[in-house]
Design a protein around this motif. Structure first.
Motif, PDB file in Angstrom:
ATOM      1  N   ALA A 173     -28.674  26.668  50.604  1.00 57.83           N
ATOM      2  CA  ALA A 173     -29.022  28.036  50.990  1.00 57.83           C
ATOM      3  C   ALA A 173     -29.019  28.963  49.782  1.00 57.83           C
ATOM      4  CB  ALA A 173     -28.058  28.539  52.062  1.00 57.83           C
ATOM      5  N   LEU A 174     -28.007  28.827  48.929  1.00 56.92           N
ATOM      6  CA  LEU A 174     -27.952  29.657  47.728  1.00 56.92           C
ATOM      7  C   LEU A 174     -29.109  29.349  46.783  1.00 56.92           C
ATOM      8  CD1 LEU A 174     -24.115  29.590  46.941  1.00 56.92           C
ATOM      9  CD2 LEU A 174     -25.447  31.518  47.819  1.00 56.92           C
ATOM     10  N   ALA A 175     -29.444  28.065  46.664  1.00 53.41           N
ATOM     11  CA  ALA A 175     -30.555  27.686  45.797  1.00 53.41           C
ATOM     12  C   ALA A 175     -31.867  28.263  46.305  1.00 53.41           C
ATOM     13  CB  ALA A 175     -30.634  26.157  45.705  1.00 53.41           C
ATOM     14  N   ALA A 176     -32.052  28.260  47.634  1.00 56.80           N
ATOM     15  CA  ALA A 176     -33.273  28.828  48.200  1.00 56.80           C
ATOM     16  C   ALA A 176     -33.290  30.352  48.083  1.00 56.80           C
ATOM     17  CB  ALA A 176     -33.399  28.414  49.664  1.00 56.80           C
ATOM     18  N   ARG A 177     -32.130  30.967  48.245  1.00 56.41           N
ATOM     19  CA  ARG A 177     -32.057  32.441  48.216  1.00 56.41           C
ATOM     20  C   ARG A 177     -32.325  32.986  46.826  1.00 56.41           C
ATOM     21  NH1 ARG A 177     -32.266  36.975  47.569  1.00 56.41           N
ATOM     22  NH2 ARG A 177     -31.184  38.711  48.598  1.00 56.41           N
ATOM     23  N   PHE A 178     -31.762  32.340  45.795  1.00 51.30           N
ATOM     24  CA  PHE A 178     -31.888  32.851  44.431  1.00 51.30           C
ATOM     25  C   PHE A 178     -32.862  32.033  43.581  1.00 51.30           C
ATOM     26  CE2 PHE A 178     -27.649  34.127  45.889  1.00 51.30           C
ATOM     27  CZ  PHE A 178     -27.711  35.503  45.673  1.00 51.30           C
ATOM     28  N   ALA A 179     -33.595  31.127  44.216  1.00 49.12           N
ATOM     29  CA  ALA A 179     -34.609  30.319  43.525  1.00 49.12           C
ATOM     30  C   ALA A 179     -34.013  29.542  42.359  1.00 49.12           C
ATOM     31  CB  ALA A 179     -35.764  31.206  43.047  1.00 49.12           C
ATOM     32  N   TRP A 180     -32.877  28.914  42.630  1.00 49.28           N
ATOM     33  CA  TRP A 180     -32.224  28.118  41.590  1.00 49.28           C
ATOM     34  C   TRP A 180     -32.745  26.686  41.525  1.00 49.28           C
ATOM     35  CZ3 TRP A 180     -26.738  30.170  43.157  1.00 49.28           C
ATOM     36  CH2 TRP A 180     -26.545  31.428  42.574  1.00 49.28           C
ATOM     37  N   GLY A 181     -33.502  26.280  42.517  1.00 47.23           N
ATOM     38  CA  GLY A 181     -34.061  24.946  42.488  1.00 47.23           C
ATOM     39  C   GLY A 181     -33.105  23.892  43.015  1.00 47.23           C
ATOM     40  N   GLU A 182     -33.612  22.665  43.125  1.00 44.66           N
ATOM     41  CA  GLU A 182     -32.810  21.571  43.659  1.00 44.66           C
ATOM     42  C   GLU A 182     -31.724  21.119  42.687  1.00 44.66           C
ATOM     43  OE1 GLU A 182     -35.398  18.455  44.754  1.00 44.66           O
ATOM     44  OE2 GLU A 182     -36.370  19.571  46.393  1.00 44.66           O
ATOM     45  N   GLU A 183     -31.849  21.525  41.415  1.00 45.90           N
ATOM     46  CA  GLU A 183     -30.836  21.120  40.446  1.00 45.90           C
ATOM     47  C   GLU A 183     -29.466  21.678  40.816  1.00 45.90           C
ATOM     48  OE1 GLU A 183     -33.684  22.501  39.731  1.00 45.90           O
ATOM     49  OE2 GLU A 183     -34.808  20.911  38.683  1.00 45.90           O
ATOM     50  N   PHE A 184     -29.447  22.889  41.370  1.00 46.68           N
ATOM     51  CA  PHE A 184     -28.174  23.487  41.769  1.00 46.68           C
ATOM     52  C   PHE A 184     -27.496  22.654  42.855  1.00 46.68           C
ATOM     53  CE2 PHE A 184     -25.725  26.392  44.491  1.00 46.68           C
ATOM     54  CZ  PHE A 184     -24.820  26.877  43.559  1.00 46.68           C
ATOM     55  N   THR A 185     -28.274  22.205  43.838  1.00 43.41           N
ATOM     56  CA  THR A 185     -27.721  21.357  44.901  1.00 43.41           C
ATOM     57  C   THR A 185     -27.208  20.050  44.324  1.00 43.41           C
ATOM     58  OG1 THR A 185     -29.316  22.329  46.446  1.00 43.41           O
ATOM     59  CG2 THR A 185     -28.205  20.301  47.140  1.00 43.41           C
ATOM     60  N   LEU A 186     -27.947  19.493  43.366  1.00 44.87           N
ATOM     61  CA  LEU A 186     -27.509  18.249  42.739  1.00 44.87           C
ATOM     62  C   LEU A 186     -26.208  18.443  41.982  1.00 44.87           C
ATOM     63  CD1 LEU A 186     -28.068  15.292  41.985  1.00 44.87           C
ATOM     64  CD2 LEU A 186     -29.396  16.119  40.032  1.00 44.87           C
ATOM     65  N   VAL A 187     -26.101  19.571  41.273  1.00 49.36           N
ATOM     66  CA  VAL A 187     -24.864  19.861  40.538  1.00 49.36           C
ATOM     67  C   VAL A 187     -23.700  19.992  41.505  1.00 49.36           C
ATOM     68  CG1 VAL A 187     -23.678  21.601  39.146  1.00 49.36           C
ATOM     69  CG2 VAL A 187     -25.998  20.904  38.552  1.00 49.36           C
ATOM     70  N   TRP A 188     -23.923  20.640  42.642  1.00 50.29           N
ATOM     71  CA  TRP A 188     -22.841  20.786  43.610  1.00 50.29           C
ATOM     72  C   TRP A 188     -22.386  19.425  44.151  1.00 50.29           C
ATOM     73  CZ3 TRP A 188     -18.921  23.280  45.230  1.00 50.29           C
ATOM     74  CH2 TRP A 188     -18.337  22.949  46.448  1.00 50.29           C
ATOM     75  N   ASN A 189     -23.343  18.550  44.441  1.00 56.16           N
ATOM     76  CA  ASN A 189     -22.982  17.221  44.940  1.00 56.16           C
ATOM     77  C   ASN A 189     -22.119  16.463  43.944  1.00 56.16           C
ATOM     78  OD1 ASN A 189     -24.394  17.596  47.341  1.00 56.16           O
ATOM     79  ND2 ASN A 189     -26.311  16.807  46.487  1.00 56.16           N
ATOM     80  N   VAL A 190     -22.378  16.686  42.649  1.00 62.64           N
ATOM     81  CA  VAL A 190     -21.551  16.050  41.625  1.00 62.64           C
ATOM     82  C   VAL A 190     -20.213  16.764  41.494  1.00 62.64           C
ATOM     83  CG1 VAL A 190     -21.405  15.484  39.172  1.00 62.64           C
ATOM     84  CG2 VAL A 190     -23.581  15.229  40.385  1.00 62.64           C
ATOM     85  N   ALA A 191     -20.213  18.083  41.684  1.00 65.42           N
ATOM     86  CA  ALA A 191     -18.999  18.880  41.478  1.00 65.42           C
ATOM     87  C   ALA A 191     -18.013  18.768  42.629  1.00 65.42           C
ATOM     88  CB  ALA A 191     -19.371  20.349  41.270  1.00 65.42           C
ATOM     89  N   GLN A 192     -18.351  18.075  43.706  1.00 66.27           N
ATOM     90  CA  GLN A 192     -17.425  17.955  44.829  1.00 66.27           C
ATOM     91  C   GLN A 192     -16.118  17.299  44.419  1.00 66.27           C
ATOM     92  OE1 GLN A 192     -19.064  16.717  48.721  1.00 66.27           O
ATOM     93  NE2 GLN A 192     -21.057  16.708  47.700  1.00 66.27           N
ATOM     94  N   TRP A 193     -16.216  16.268  43.582  1.00 70.80           N
ATOM     95  CA  TRP A 193     -15.005  15.551  43.181  1.00 70.80           C
ATOM     96  C   TRP A 193     -14.066  16.416  42.354  1.00 70.80           C
ATOM     97  CZ3 TRP A 193     -13.636  11.396  45.682  1.00 70.80           C
ATOM     98  CH2 TRP A 193     -14.607  10.616  46.292  1.00 70.80           C
ATOM     99  N   PRO A 194     -14.555  17.144  41.335  1.00 67.47           N
ATOM    100  CA  PRO A 194     -13.635  18.049  40.635  1.00 67.47           C
ATOM    101  C   PRO A 194     -13.030  19.107  41.546  1.00 67.47           C
ATOM    102  CG  PRO A 194     -15.602  17.688  39.328  1.00 67.47           C
ATOM    103  CD  PRO A 194     -15.860  17.062  40.649  1.00 67.47           C
ATOM    104  N   VAL A 195     -13.796  19.596  42.523  1.00 73.05           N
ATOM    105  CA  VAL A 195     -13.255  20.587  43.459  1.00 73.05           C
ATOM    106  C   VAL A 195     -12.120  19.984  44.273  1.00 73.05           C
ATOM    107  CG1 VAL A 195     -13.785  21.947  45.510  1.00 73.05           C
ATOM    108  CG2 VAL A 195     -15.359  21.957  43.578  1.00 73.05           C
TER     109      VAL A 195
END
Length: 296
Positions: A173-195
Motif C-alpha cells: 500500500a505504501l509503495a502504491a501510495r508514494f510510487a516507490w515501486g515493487e522494490e520497496f515491497t521486496l525490501v520489506w520481505n527481506v527486512a522481516q527477519w531483522p525486525v
C-alpha cells in the motif's frame, strides 16, 4: 595487579574475555543452570499452546483470518525449531483451534498468562541467583512483575506477528501510495527477519532489566548479555534443528512422543540461553564495579 591493557583482546575493566569465559563456566555450574533450565522448560511446555492459540485468535481479529496466522506462525517456527517439533505444534494448534470458542480462548489466555508468569517467576529467581542477591520483594509484587513481563513480552510477539502477517500488505500500500515501486515491497520481505530479531532482543533486554532485584542505573551493562543470550539462542536452535534433521531420530527411540521430547529439548536449550545471558550481565556488572572502585 596485572596490566591487561597491554594484552590484545576484549577488556572490561580488569576482565579479559578469557577470564570472563572461565567465570561464566564456574558460575553456570555454581548456580545450577542445567537444573534451572529444566524447570523453565516445564513451564514453557504448559504455556506454549494456550499462548499460541491466543495469539492466533488475537492477530486474526486485528489483521487476517486465523488460518493465515497459523500458517505464518508455523512458517517462522519451522525456521527455528526442528521439523518434528514445529509439525507437532502446528498439528496441535490446528486441533485445538478447530474446537475453540470464545470461552475457550478466554480460558486459554488465563492459562497461558498463569503458566507464562510462573515461567517468568522462575526466570526472576534464576537471574537473582546469577547476581547473587536475595529477592526480598513481597510475593504479590513478584507475581505482579512476572505477570506484567509476561504481558509485555506477549504484546511484543503480537506486534511482531502483525508486522509479519500484515506488513506485506502495508508495504504494498505504501509503495502504491508514494510510487516507490515493487522494490520497496521486496525490501520489506527481506527486512522481516531483522525486525523479528529486534523484537526478540527487546524482549530479552526487558527481562534482564526488570526481572532481577538490582539497581537499574546503567542500561548499557545489559547490552552484552542481551546480545549474547539471543545469539546463543539462535545458534543452539539452528544447530539443534540441523542435528535432529540429520542425526537425531527421536521417533525411533521414543515413538509417538518423540516430537514432544524434541520440543522439550528445544525449550531446555532456550531456557539455558536466557539464563546464560543473565550470568554474562552479572559478571560484567561486577567487573565494572571493580573497575570503578566499587561504586554502583
Amino acid at each position: 595487579m596485572k596490566d591487561h591493557a597491554s594484552k590484545p583482546g576484549l577488556h572490561i575493566g580488569e576482565l579479559h574475555w578469557r577470564h570472563m569465559a572461565r567465570s561464566l563456566i564456574r558460575r553456570c555450574s555454581k548456580d545450577r543452570l542445567a537444573d534451572q533450565s529444566a524447570q523453565l522448560s516445564y513451564y514453557f511446555l504448559f504455556a506454549v499452546f494456550p499462548m499460541l492459540l491466543f495469539l492466533t485468535a488475537l492477530v486474526g481479529f486485528f489483521a487476517v483470518p486465523g488460518t493465515v496466522t497459523q500458517r505464518v506462525i508455523s512458517q517462522y517456527l519451522g525456521a527455528i525449531l526442528p521439523h518434528q517439533a514445529s509439525s507437532f505444534i502446528d498439528s496441535s494448534l490446528r486441533e485445538i483451534a478447530s474446537g475453540s470458542s470464545a470461552g475457550k480462548l478466554t480460558l486459554g489466555l488465563l492459562i497461558a498468562l498463569w503458566s507464562g508468569s510462573s515461567g517468568m517467576g522462575a526466570i526472576i529467581h534464576g537471574l537473582d541467583l546469577a547476581y547473587g542477591v536475595r529477592d526480598e520483594r513481597p510475593w504479590w509484587r513478584e507475581k505482579i512483575l512476572a505477570l506484567v513481563l509476561t504481558v509485555v513480552v506477549t504484546f511484543l510477539m503480537v506486534v511482531a506477528l502483525l508486522l509479519v502477517v500484515s506488513g506485506g500488505d502495508l508495504a504494498a500500500a505504501l509503495a502504491a501510495r508514494f510510487a516507490w515501486g515493487e522494490e520497496f515491497t521486496l525490501v520489506w520481505n527481506v527486512a522481516q527477519w531483522p525486525v523479528l530479531l529486534m523484537f526478540v532482543l527487546l524482549a530479552f533486554g526487558l527481562i534482564y532489566y526488570f526481572a532481577p532485584n538490582i539497581p537499574r542505573e546503567q542500561l548499557r551493562r545489559l547490552v552484552p548479555g542481551t546480545v549474547i543470550g539471543v545469539g546463543i539462542w539462535l545458534l543452539v536452535s539452528l544447530a539443534f534443528r540441523y542435528y535432529v534433521h540429520h542425526f537425531g531420530h527421536y521417533s525411533v527411540t521414543y515413538g509417538a512422543i518423540g516430537a514432544v521430547i524434541v520440543l522439550m529439548l528445544w525449550f531446555y536449550l532456550s531456557s539455558m540461553a536466557i539464563l546464560i545471558g543473565g550470568e554474562v550481565n552479572s559478571i560484567l556488572e561486577r567487573a565494572l564495579e571493580d573497575a570503578g572502585g566499587g561504586e554502583p
